[in-house]
Scaffold this motif. Structure first.
Motif, PDB file in Angstrom:
ATOM      1  N   GLN A   4      -6.677   5.251   5.663  1.00 15.77           N
ATOM      2  CA  GLN A   4      -5.408   5.225   4.940  1.00 15.77           C
ATOM      3  C   GLN A   4      -4.708   3.902   5.158  1.00 15.77           C
ATOM      4  N   ARG A   5      -4.663   3.431   6.419  1.00 11.55           N
ATOM      5  CA  ARG A   5      -3.975   2.169   6.679  1.00 11.55           C
ATOM      6  C   ARG A   5      -4.746   1.011   6.068  1.00 11.55           C
ATOM      7  N   ARG A   7      -6.349   0.991   3.304  1.00  9.88           N
ATOM      8  CA  ARG A   7      -5.975   0.900   1.892  1.00  9.88           C
ATOM      9  C   ARG A   7      -4.574   0.335   1.744  1.00  9.88           C
ATOM     10  N   ALA A   8      -3.681   0.716   2.668  1.00  7.42           N
ATOM     11  CA  ALA A   8      -2.294   0.282   2.538  1.00  7.42           C
ATOM     12  C   ALA A   8      -2.132  -1.211   2.716  1.00  7.42           C
ATOM     13  N   GLN A 293       0.169   6.902   9.258  1.00  4.51           N
ATOM     14  CA  GLN A 293       0.308   7.413   7.888  1.00  4.51           C
ATOM     15  C   GLN A 293       0.882   6.349   6.950  1.00  4.51           C
ATOM     16  N   THR A 295       0.876   4.190   3.819  1.00  2.00           N
ATOM     17  CA  THR A 295       0.292   4.279   2.490  1.00  2.00           C
ATOM     18  C   THR A 295       1.258   3.684   1.485  1.00  2.00           C
ATOM     19  N   CYS A 312       6.249   2.157  -0.408  1.00  2.00           N
ATOM     20  CA  CYS A 312       5.481   2.147   0.840  1.00  2.00           C
ATOM     21  C   CYS A 312       6.061   3.206   1.770  1.00  2.00           C
ATOM     22  N   GLU A 352      -0.712   8.583  -1.792  1.00  2.00           N
ATOM     23  CA  GLU A 352      -1.972   9.200  -1.401  1.00  2.00           C
ATOM     24  C   GLU A 352      -1.839   9.854  -0.032  1.00  2.00           C
TER      25      GLU A 352
END
Length: 659
Positions: A4-5, A7-8, A293, A295, A312, A352
């Motif tokens: 997840q991170r 992608r962020a 978390q 994202t 964000c 997401e």
């Protein structure tokens, strides 16, 4: 970083510089030293060095689980043991062969999955693991054991610490004392422990319009030194508008200027870009592991992307924050369009991994950027601006009007403006185009405060705006399940949804979400009766019994439930509501039903009320019978032909009782 991170931060960032590990020890050094049992292990042991090693005694809690490969295509059965003395994670195969070991000091991230409470991501420098546990309780136990051994985080453990102001806590060897399911072999001393549930952090938010200018001079020599203070804030969120000079889609040049200015004390953790709008989030390096978390998303509202939003979301310790920056249409005649787009933004915005809308998931939501609200061109308005009577001037302001009940920004609050408006370029009027607003969950009012809200007219004729906040971030809660309080449950009585309009909802149902429950997302439950088109009823017993993973009332009184009204056929969310649990768990001796009556909202628009009763009940202690298969309930693995499972070895490692 976790997937997840990753992608962020894919558009930007540099990961924090980890300390260079010493060279791996040789086999001779391992044999001639007590490295594996030394409490100051700080290196990563390579799998090749220990591939054939077996432990003869358990050094801490051991968990049977399934581990995903990095590409997510394979599942492998593993045993993960947390060595208490050495503060080291050991990963074994199902036959007890050690595959790898990692010091807890090398752990860069650990986060639980909201949508799947049995799943946890953990990373050590560049190695990422996704662990799937048999139950949500197993996942929480692993998380608690790991989090309390980290010196970089102060944990909240009010039922384990005698002196709330003390900085240490010693846990005896009876882990899970009631059933002695799996005692820790040695006592644990937690160096960073507290009986206080939260600590205070600082946040700085800014919005800047570059007007298409090259920022080498503007950012490094003029703007940032006079605008963004260094080393004063723990978390920074800044949005740049009009960055047309940087043609690169990821705005790498702009990001580089900001990171160079912040220096080595900060690390940029996210960058979100939409056309010429660029949102950058940074934090002090010391707090990098406190953020999970992470994202983001973009929401263009016009075909050219000139109007839209960058979003964000993150969790700082156990408090969640969402940053929504916007660029809305300009012009005195575009106010209705701005209001419509604002409503649309908060109805459609999604991230997401977040199972509900952002306003009902995040504790604090910040809305800032170019709102371009213009005051009407009237003699009275211009006179108030000349006399610097800003509070009277704001009574004409469209943004303030939209923060009232029923408005497009209902629930948001803005610190009173004490800076002058700017002259609009298209007319003789005045406006406050750059704004910063905040919305906090109702039961958390008072946990955040704005210290300063100001403009910088000396920097530019289109002055940037900033706001400085302090907020309470809840610490990670650790109980070690070492409590005499029996398990509890939350049961609902009669529940009603009272809608304000008469539009029928085909196949309505309710869904309940909370990350502290055994089942974090419940199935959909249809109403038991539909007496009127505007009233939906759920009788007592028609909603599920909710079972918290932790029964400590101090912890549960800080939590809340998210209730979603679902249109089952289309699987779409109609509206959401928040039910605080403070009243239910504040007086733990009182078992009377608790009533609730909360707003049911679609974005910022209230469409009805959710009302009903709920009661707290006690449950018997769980039966500690030993299951036949430690991996029961877990997905089928891909390595069964490669490694035959050794149940005797697994049972010996885990102990007399399974997790």
């Amino acid at each position: 970083v976790s997937p997840q991170r990753a992608r962020a931060v894919s558009q930007s960032v540099t990961s924090p510089p980890p300390p260079p590990p010493p060279p791996p020890p040789t086999q001779t050094e391992l044999q001639n030293s007590s490295l594996l049992s030394s409490p100051d292990v700080s290196n990563i042991l390579e799998p090749d060095d220990i591939s054939n090693e077996r432990h003869t005694e358990r050094q801490g809690p051991c968990f049977a689980l399934v581990m995903e490969s990095e590409d997510g295509n394979k599942l492998r059965q593993r045993l993960w043991e947390i060595d208490i003395r050495s503060r080291v994670f050991h990963c074994f195969t199902s036959r007890g062969v050690k595959k790898s070991s990692y010091s807890i000091d090398c752990m860069t991230l650990m986060e639980r999955d909201f949508e799947d409470s049995q799943r946890l991501s953990i990373s050590f420098s560049e190695q990422i693991y996704t662990l799937i546990f048999p139950t949500s309780l197993d996942c929480l136990r692993f998380w608690e054991m790991a989090i309390m051994l980290m010196d970089s985080k102060t944990i909240w453990c009010n039922d384990l610490i005698s002196d709330p102001s003390s900085g240490t806590c010693r846990i005896n060897s009876q882990w899970f004392s009631h059933k002695e399911k799996n005692p820790i072999p040695v006592p644990i001393t937690i160096k960073a422990a507290s009986g206080l549930s939260s600590e205070i952090f600082s946040l700085w938010i800014g919005t800047v319009h570059l007007q298409g200018k090259h920022p080498i001079d503007a950012l490094q020599r003029e703007l940032l030194p006079n605008y963004l203070p260094l080393d004063s804030f723990d978390l920074i969120a800044i949005v740049f508008h009009g960055s047309r000079y940087d043609k690169d889609e990821s705005k790498t040049r702009l990001l580089g200027h900001v990171q160079n200015y912040l220096g080595q004390g900060y690390i940029v953790i996210a960058q979100v870009v939409l056309c010429d709008m660029c949102l950058i989030i940074a934090t002090k390096v010391h707090y990098y592991t406190s953020i999970t978390q992470l994202t983001n998303a973009t929401l263009p509202m016009t075909g050219d992307g000139e109007v839209g939003s960058c979003i964000c979301g993150l969790r700082f310790l156990e408090t969640s924050l969402c940053f929504v920056c916007c660029c809305l249409p300009t012009g005195t005649g575009a106010q209705l369009q701005r209001d419509r787009l604002t409503r649309q933004l908060f109805e459609q915005a999604s991230l997401e991994g977040i199972p509900c809308d952002i306003l009902h998931y995040y504790h604090h939501t910040f809305f800032f950027g170019e709102m371009n609200a213009q005051l009407p061109i009237r003699a009275e308005v211009l006179k108030l601006a000349q006399l610097k009577q800003y509070q009277h001037l704001l009574s004409w302001d469209p943004v303030i009007k939209q923060t009232r009940p029923g408005g497009a920004l209902s629930g948001f609050k803005e610190t009173p403006i004490e800076f002058r408006p700017i002259q609009t370029a298209t007319s003789d009027g005045v406006s406050f185009p750059s704004r910063i607003l905040c919305r906090t969950m109702e039961h958390l009012e008072g946990s955040i405060a704005c210290l300063r809200y100001k403009s910088y007219p000396s920097i530019s004729n289109y002055p940037p705006v900033s706001a400085a906040y302090v907020f309470q971030a809840r610490r990670p809660y650790v109980s070690c399940f070492n409590t005499e309080i029996p398990p509890c449950a939350i049961e609902f009585g009669e529940v009603q949804v009272l809608l304000t309009n008469r539009n029928n909802i085909p196949q309505p149902s309710l869904q309940i979400l909370a990350d502290f429950l055994e089942v974090s997302i419940t199935p959909n439950y249809p109403p038991s009766s539909l007496p009127q088109s505007t009233t939906l009823c759920w009788s007592q017993g028609s909603l599920p019994i909710l079972k918290p993973l932790v029964s400590n009332p101090a912890f549960l009184s800080c939590q809340h439930l998210v209730v979603k009204l679902i249109q089952t056929r289309q699987r779409s969310c109609i509206a959401s509501a928040i039910i605080p649990l403070k009243e239910l768990f504040t007086n733990f001796q009182n078992s009377d039903p608790c009533t609730f009556n909360v707003a049911l909202e679609r974005g910022t628009q209230q469409i009805g009320r959710l009302e009903g009763t709920m009661i707290r009940t006690s449950l018997p202690w769980a039966n500690a019978e030993e299951p036949h298969d430690p991996w029961e309930g877990l997905p089928t693995c891909d390595d069964s032909s490669e490694e035959d499972m050794d149940y005797n070895e697994t049972k010996r490692r885990i102990g007399s009782s399974w997790y």
